[in-house]
Scaffold this motif. Structure first.
Motif, PDB file in Angstrom:
ATOM      1  N   GLU A 168       0.835  -1.198   0.000  1.00 13.17           N
ATOM      2  CA  GLU A 168       0.000   0.000   0.000  1.00 13.17           C
ATOM      3  C   GLU A 168       0.878   1.259   0.000  1.00 13.17           C
ATOM      4  OE1 GLU A 168      -3.364  -0.460   0.049  1.00 13.17           O
ATOM      5  OE2 GLU A 168      -3.916   1.653   0.274  1.00 13.17           O
ATOM      6  N   SER A 169       1.898   1.264   0.837  1.00 17.09           N
ATOM      7  CA  SER A 169       2.697   2.487   0.934  1.00 17.09           C
ATOM      8  C   SER A 169       3.587   2.662  -0.301  1.00 17.09           C
ATOM      9  CB  SER A 169       3.470   2.533   2.249  1.00 17.09           C
ATOM     10  OG  SER A 169       4.765   2.041   2.077  1.00 17.09           O
ATOM     11  N   LYS A 170       4.076   1.580  -0.879  1.00 20.93           N
ATOM     12  CA  LYS A 170       4.868   1.710  -2.109  1.00 20.93           C
ATOM     13  C   LYS A 170       4.018   2.277  -3.244  1.00 20.93           C
ATOM     14  CE  LYS A 170       8.469  -1.898  -1.723  1.00 20.93           C
ATOM     15  NZ  LYS A 170       9.324  -2.718  -2.579  1.00 20.93           N
ATOM     16  N   ALA A 171       2.787   1.783  -3.364  1.00 24.35           N
ATOM     17  CA  ALA A 171       1.903   2.250  -4.441  1.00 24.35           C
ATOM     18  C   ALA A 171       1.516   3.713  -4.223  1.00 24.35           C
ATOM     19  CB  ALA A 171       0.660   1.370  -4.519  1.00 24.35           C
ATOM     20  N   LEU A 184      -2.705  -0.146 -10.363  1.00 21.52           N
ATOM     21  CA  LEU A 184      -3.873  -0.396 -11.225  1.00 21.52           C
ATOM     22  C   LEU A 184      -5.163  -0.444 -10.399  1.00 21.52           C
ATOM     23  CD1 LEU A 184      -2.623  -3.203 -13.700  1.00 21.52           C
ATOM     24  CD2 LEU A 184      -2.532  -0.717 -13.994  1.00 21.52           C
ATOM     25  N   THR A 185      -5.071  -1.041  -9.204  1.00 21.42           N
ATOM     26  CA  THR A 185      -6.292  -1.149  -8.381  1.00 21.42           C
ATOM     27  C   THR A 185      -6.739   0.213  -7.860  1.00 21.42           C
ATOM     28  OG1 THR A 185      -5.111  -1.575  -6.286  1.00 21.42           O
ATOM     29  CG2 THR A 185      -5.696  -3.496  -7.614  1.00 21.42           C
ATOM     30  N   ALA A 189      -6.875  -6.987 -10.738  1.00 16.72           N
ATOM     31  CA  ALA A 189      -7.214  -5.563 -10.633  1.00 16.72           C
ATOM     32  C   ALA A 189      -8.719  -5.358 -10.839  1.00 16.72           C
ATOM     33  CB  ALA A 189      -6.414  -4.755 -11.651  1.00 16.72           C
ATOM     34  N   THR A 190      -9.276  -6.069 -11.801  1.00 16.41           N
ATOM     35  CA  THR A 190     -10.711  -5.945 -12.088  1.00 16.41           C
ATOM     36  C   THR A 190     -11.552  -6.265 -10.851  1.00 16.41           C
ATOM     37  OG1 THR A 190     -10.289  -6.571 -14.374  1.00 16.41           O
ATOM     38  CG2 THR A 190     -12.573  -6.760 -13.599  1.00 16.41           C
ATOM     39  N   ARG A 191     -11.221  -7.379 -10.168  1.00 19.68           N
ATOM     40  CA  ARG A 191     -11.993  -7.768  -8.982  1.00 19.68           C
ATOM     41  C   ARG A 191     -11.774  -6.801  -7.826  1.00 19.68           C
ATOM     42  NH1 ARG A 191      -9.622 -12.691 -10.242  1.00 19.68           N
ATOM     43  NH2 ARG A 191      -8.184 -12.394  -8.499  1.00 19.68           N
ATOM     44  N   TYR A 192     -10.512  -6.416  -7.630  1.00 19.96           N
ATOM     45  CA  TYR A 192     -10.181  -5.501  -6.523  1.00 19.96           C
ATOM     46  C   TYR A 192     -10.949  -4.188  -6.706  1.00 19.96           C
ATOM     47  CZ  TYR A 192      -6.983  -4.094  -2.696  1.00 19.96           C
ATOM     48  OH  TYR A 192      -6.445  -3.737  -1.481  1.00 19.96           O
ATOM     49  N   VAL A 224     -14.922  -4.674  -6.134  1.00 20.50           N
ATOM     50  CA  VAL A 224     -15.393  -4.679  -4.750  1.00 20.50           C
ATOM     51  C   VAL A 224     -15.210  -3.315  -4.083  1.00 20.50           C
ATOM     52  CG1 VAL A 224     -15.118  -7.169  -4.439  1.00 20.50           C
ATOM     53  CG2 VAL A 224     -13.239  -5.639  -3.781  1.00 20.50           C
ATOM     54  N   SER A 225     -14.452  -2.406  -4.713  1.00 23.07           N
ATOM     55  CA  SER A 225     -14.385  -1.034  -4.190  1.00 23.07           C
ATOM     56  C   SER A 225     -15.192  -0.083  -5.072  1.00 23.07           C
ATOM     57  CB  SER A 225     -12.934  -0.557  -4.014  1.00 23.07           C
ATOM     58  OG  SER A 225     -11.995  -1.443  -4.545  1.00 23.07           O
ATOM     59  N   GLY A 226     -16.063  -0.656  -5.902  1.00 24.64           N
ATOM     60  CA  GLY A 226     -16.979   0.178  -6.692  1.00 24.64           C
ATOM     61  C   GLY A 226     -16.346   0.862  -7.882  1.00 24.64           C
ATOM     62  N   LYS A 227     -15.193   0.367  -8.340  1.00 30.46           N
ATOM     63  CA  LYS A 227     -14.533   0.993  -9.489  1.00 30.46           C
ATOM     64  C   LYS A 227     -14.677   0.123 -10.745  1.00 30.46           C
ATOM     65  CE  LYS A 227     -10.942   3.492  -7.014  1.00 30.46           C
ATOM     66  NZ  LYS A 227      -9.498   3.620  -6.834  1.00 30.46           N
ATOM     67  N   PRO A 228     -15.061   0.744 -11.866  1.00 28.87           N
ATOM     68  CA  PRO A 228     -15.259  -0.035 -13.100  1.00 28.87           C
ATOM     69  C   PRO A 228     -13.951  -0.319 -13.830  1.00 28.87           C
ATOM     70  CG  PRO A 228     -15.719   2.280 -13.514  1.00 28.87           C
ATOM     71  CD  PRO A 228     -15.341   2.175 -12.052  1.00 28.87           C
ATOM     72  N   THR A 229     -14.010  -1.267 -14.752  1.00 32.55           N
ATOM     73  CA  THR A 229     -12.867  -1.633 -15.591  1.00 32.55           C
ATOM     74  C   THR A 229     -13.310  -1.712 -17.047  1.00 32.55           C
ATOM     75  OG1 THR A 229     -11.754  -2.867 -13.829  1.00 32.55           O
ATOM     76  CG2 THR A 229     -11.228  -3.525 -16.079  1.00 32.55           C
TER      77      THR A 229
END
Ligand code: GFB
Length: 356
Positions: free
Chosen positions: A191-194, A319-320, A337-340, A343-348
């Motif tokens: 998380e912190s690297k991203a 990407l997520t 990335a698509t699934r992540y 589940v956080s409400g972001k489209p792909t």
């Protein structure tokens, strides 16, 4: 806590098939499998194949990349490192270690034959003393008859640990298990690297991320899609669910430059982003993308490599987190990335797929 673990038994397996994206899809099925049996899932390390280890493999502890705690909301889990250090001597001592495979060869399972099988169990000094085959039993333990099948043949009292040769979950992941992604969250380290990259290079501005899966292995694999009877390939259910009438095309698997530049331009224009982030296993197309996006005053970025093992995962984390994302429907790296995102409400969006 450890006594509670032991009473329900354990499941452990080698994520011996495919690279990260494949392992991650099978992990979701494995969560559901262990949950159905009311056993603790031992979280195996991820298997990686570093370029300097020809024909070899390495292991990254589960918690290097993901949090353990959120998984506890779904099912009892313990990392394989902690299990082997603190629990195994009591519930799974040497001499009592049984390997499970679909069918025996001779009177054995080939648990440790070849790479990555051998190095995986050896890493934890695990040898098998006996074997069982589980032919005839399915992974869908949410079905009571499947669950009963496992429990009758392999009760916890006699088989406290079910150690499987491969993951007890399918690839691609079954659609009904994709929601389990919500329990799989980046570790603080990733998380912190991203976030650092997004702050320092993308200046915390809205951005479009793209995944270019254009290495030679993928180009070769995509040849199979030229066969028009192919309706599903690798992770393609992420954009073409089973039973859908939409067609899987070669362009979706291996989009040409023209399609990539056209789609990036169109989405950048529509979303008004000023930054594009490229993740790739091979060619980031920096020159072509910069050229195509010049008139829109959009800048193109990729992340420099620092560390071969973490880099793909940090890129994947970016990407997520992107505001917008175009991925490859056939790639299981994209599907993570698509699934992540889902589940956080972001489209792909997907290459060569009419999805806007
Ligand atoms: O993740 P993965 O199973 O996805 O395997 P596919 C592809 C690997 O390539 C990743 C690297 O685990 C990464 O190591 N990779 C892919 C990337 N995309 C990127 C990227 O954007 N950035 C970085 N840094 N690395 C399947 C394989 O790959 O492809 C199958 O799992 C088979 O075993 C098939 O080889 C042809 O589903 O894309």
């Amino acid at each position: 806590d450890e006594r509670e673990h032991a009473s329900g038994g354990f499941v452990v397996y080698c994520p011996c098939m495919g690279r990260f994206g494949n392992q991650a899809e099978q992990f979701l099925g494995s969560l559901a499998f262990a949950k159905g049996l009311n056993r603790t899932l031992i979280l195996p390390p991820w298997i990686v194949y570093p370029s300097n280890k020809i024909g070899g493999s390495d292991r990254v502890s589960f918690d290097q990349w993901f949090l353990v705690k959120p998984l506890q909301d779904y099912i009892n889990v313990v990392t394989m490192e902690v299990f082997m250090k603190n629990i195994a001597s009591r519930v799974w001592p040497p001499g009592k270690r049984i390997g499970f495979c679909y069918s025996l060869s001779g009177d054995k399972c080939r648990m440790k034959e070849g790479n990555p099988f051998g190095p995986f169990w050896d890493h934890f000094n695990i040898d098998f003393d006996d074997y069982r085959q589980h032919s005839g039993l399915l992974w869908d333990t949410e079905e009571h008859w499947v669950r009963d099948g496992w429990n009758n043949r392999f009760p916890v009292s006699d088989f406290p640990v079910i150690a499987l040769m491969g993951a007890p979950g399918s690839f691609p992941v079954k659609t009904e298990n994709t929601w389990l992604q919500k329990y799989v969250q980046w570790s603080a380290r990733i998380e912190s690297k991203a976030k650092k990259y997004i702050a320092e290079v993308l200046r915390d501005e809205p951005f479009l991320a793209i995944h270019l899966r254009n290495g030679i292995d993928f180009e070769r694999a995509c040849e199979h899609v030229k066969d028009s009877s192919m309706t599903s390939f690798f992770a393609s259910p992420q954009c073409i669910p089973a039973g859908s009438k939409r067609k899987l095309t070669y362009e979706m698997c291996f989009p040409g430059q023209k399609e990539i530049l056209k789609k990036v331009k169109k989405v950048a224009k529509k979303t008004k982003v000023k930054r594009v982030f490229v993740a790739t296993d091979n060619d980031p197309m920096m020159k072509e993308l910069n050229q195509a996006l010049k008139s829109l005053k959009v800048s193109v970025h990729k992340r420099d490599s620092f560390d071969e093992i973490d880099d793909p995962i940090v890129e994947l984390a970016v990407l997520t987190k992107a505001d917008h994302f175009i991925g490859n429907c056939v790639s299981s790296f994209t599907s993570f990335a698509t699934r992540y995102r889902a589940v956080s409400g972001k489209p792909t969006l997907f290459w060569a797929f009419d999805d806007e």
